[in-house]
Motif scaffolding. Sequence first.
Motif, PDB file in Angstrom:
ATOM      1  N   UNK A 150     -50.026 -45.494  17.307  1.00 13.35           N
ATOM      2  CA  UNK A 150     -49.953 -44.668  16.104  1.00 13.35           C
ATOM      3  C   UNK A 150     -49.506 -43.246  16.413  1.00 13.35           C
ATOM      4  N   UNK A 159     -55.389 -34.843  11.607  1.00 12.72           N
ATOM      5  CA  UNK A 159     -55.488 -36.179  11.017  1.00 12.72           C
ATOM      6  C   UNK A 159     -56.077 -37.175  12.021  1.00 12.72           C
ATOM      7  N   UNK A 191     -52.158 -44.923  20.966  1.00 16.61           N
ATOM      8  CA  UNK A 191     -50.786 -44.709  21.418  1.00 16.61           C
ATOM      9  C   UNK A 191     -49.790 -45.234  20.403  1.00 16.61           C
ATOM     10  N   UNK A 221     -57.174 -47.270  23.344  1.00 10.32           N
ATOM     11  CA  UNK A 221     -56.100 -46.460  23.935  1.00 10.32           C
ATOM     12  C   UNK A 221     -54.733 -46.934  23.448  1.00 10.32           C
ATOM     13  N   UNK A 229     -51.054 -33.122  12.753  1.00  9.61           N
ATOM     14  CA  UNK A 229     -51.236 -34.468  13.284  1.00  9.61           C
ATOM     15  C   UNK A 229     -52.546 -34.596  14.062  1.00  9.61           C
ATOM     16  N   UNK A 230     -52.873 -33.567  14.803  1.00  7.39           N
ATOM     17  CA  UNK A 230     -54.138 -33.576  15.550  1.00  7.39           C
ATOM     18  C   UNK A 230     -55.318 -33.579  14.583  1.00  7.39           C
ATOM     19  N   UNK A 236     -45.451 -45.413  15.455  1.00  9.96           N
ATOM     20  CA  UNK A 236     -45.240 -44.166  14.728  1.00  9.96           C
ATOM     21  C   UNK A 236     -45.076 -43.014  15.721  1.00  9.96           C
ATOM     22  N   UNK A 237     -43.839 -42.762  16.182  1.00 10.88           N
ATOM     23  CA  UNK A 237     -43.629 -41.691  17.163  1.00 10.88           C
ATOM     24  C   UNK A 237     -43.759 -40.319  16.500  1.00 10.88           C
ATOM     25  N   UNK A 242     -50.979 -41.106  18.282  1.00 10.68           N
ATOM     26  CA  UNK A 242     -52.099 -40.162  18.390  1.00 10.68           C
ATOM     27  C   UNK A 242     -52.446 -39.956  19.861  1.00 10.68           C
ATOM     28  N   UNK A 259     -59.354 -39.871  11.847  1.00 11.71           N
ATOM     29  CA  UNK A 259     -59.274 -41.312  12.128  1.00 11.71           C
ATOM     30  C   UNK A 259     -60.245 -41.718  13.226  1.00 11.71           C
ATOM     31  N   UNK A 275     -58.128 -36.622  14.369  1.00  7.03           N
ATOM     32  CA  UNK A 275     -59.569 -36.399  14.516  1.00  7.03           C
ATOM     33  C   UNK A 275     -60.339 -37.132  13.419  1.00  7.03           C
ATOM     34  N   UNK A 318     -55.622 -40.974  22.442  1.00 11.16           N
ATOM     35  CA  UNK A 318     -55.387 -42.058  23.397  1.00 11.16           C
ATOM     36  C   UNK A 318     -55.885 -41.717  24.793  1.00 11.16           C
ATOM     37  N   UNK A 319     -55.622 -40.490  25.240  1.00 14.41           N
ATOM     38  CA  UNK A 319     -55.906 -40.150  26.629  1.00 14.41           C
ATOM     39  C   UNK A 319     -57.385 -40.284  27.016  1.00 14.41           C
TER      40      UNK A 319
END
Lengths: 177, 195
Positions: B101, B54, B99, B95, B51-52, B146-147, B103, B58, B56, B107-108
């Motif tokens: 999505x 992906x 969040x 942000x 997920x990370x 998308x959690x 990601x 985006x 990156x 977001x942070x």
Amino acid sequence: MIQAVGSVAGWLVPIFVAAVLLHGLWRRVDLIAEFVSGAREGLQLSVSLFPYLLAIYVAVAAFRMSGALEMLSAWLAPVLRPLGVPAALLPLLLVRPLSGSASSGLVLSLLHQHGPDSFLGHLVSTIQGSSETTLYVLTVYLGSVGVRRSRYALPLCLSVDAIGYATAFIVAGWLWH
Amino acid sequence: MLNAVWALLMLVALGVGGAHGTIDSVGSGLFTQAMQATKLAIDLAAVTAFWFGLSRIAEKSGLLETLARPLMPLLRFLFRKLPEGHPAFALMAMNLVANALGLGSAATPFGLKAMQELSHAMPDKETASDDMILFLVLNSAALNLLPAGTIAMRAAAGSLDPAGTALASTIVTGVAFVSALILHGVFRRVARTSA
């Protein structure tokens, strides 16, 4: 209803993955290089989270196997039963705003113990997927700009969290009970 | 606080185990559960890393920025005191989209930069402004489409339908988002009259 919800959600992930890849290709992003560097960061995060996961997982398992959870449930049952709230949910509600890794550990152990596709499994997944580690967010975000007086930020965010938990309970009851 | 919760769980478990004759299963359970946690962590790490990776892509392709654009009118309406074109707007939008999505890693950084911009707009740097608190509560009640983390955990636990709770989470965050707006108005008014 449940099947329709499930099949729509099942399409979300593949569509999103395809969209990200196609957009990246169109914008000439070096897909594999960026993916690998992002994945490495994700792996590092997982490694740093592991000790927390281990700590909370073992503690919750011990609490359960000793019979302490049954005792607590028995005490709280008269209060919770009229509301229809499963006692196993209580630790999650208490820990969720405090720690993301601790609540992840709790959710994982609840999913394993009760099954991810049981009512409780659906309920904890809904709560986990719809809530934030409020205390962490407040501390990090306000701390990063040197704010000392947070005024009404904490009571406001915790009230919204409580509304979210209650809504999750109602929605899960409507979809899966 | 968390320290106390953890110590309480462990000590109560060991105490109750001793008192109720379940100490044997507690003792041996500690290690089997530790191994169980490790197996789960490995499955979870695999999905998190994916997920990370992906997210990156985006971020680099500008997809996140494009997705943030439709949010701008809403943010302009909510943060009326900020001047038009303030840099905090785009950062807050990105942000919230990241969040939504799932990601969180993307977001942070946007959220922290947005806080800096909101802080620049205020004379008193040590006190949280109404705008800062509004952004924080929107962030913590963030609309989530998308959690991803939850889907990963459900998959790791062997769910037949890992994404099955995504829609329920979206409904809940929608309700929380609206409550956040309403309650922010209430709290702000109470804080002003009592100050």
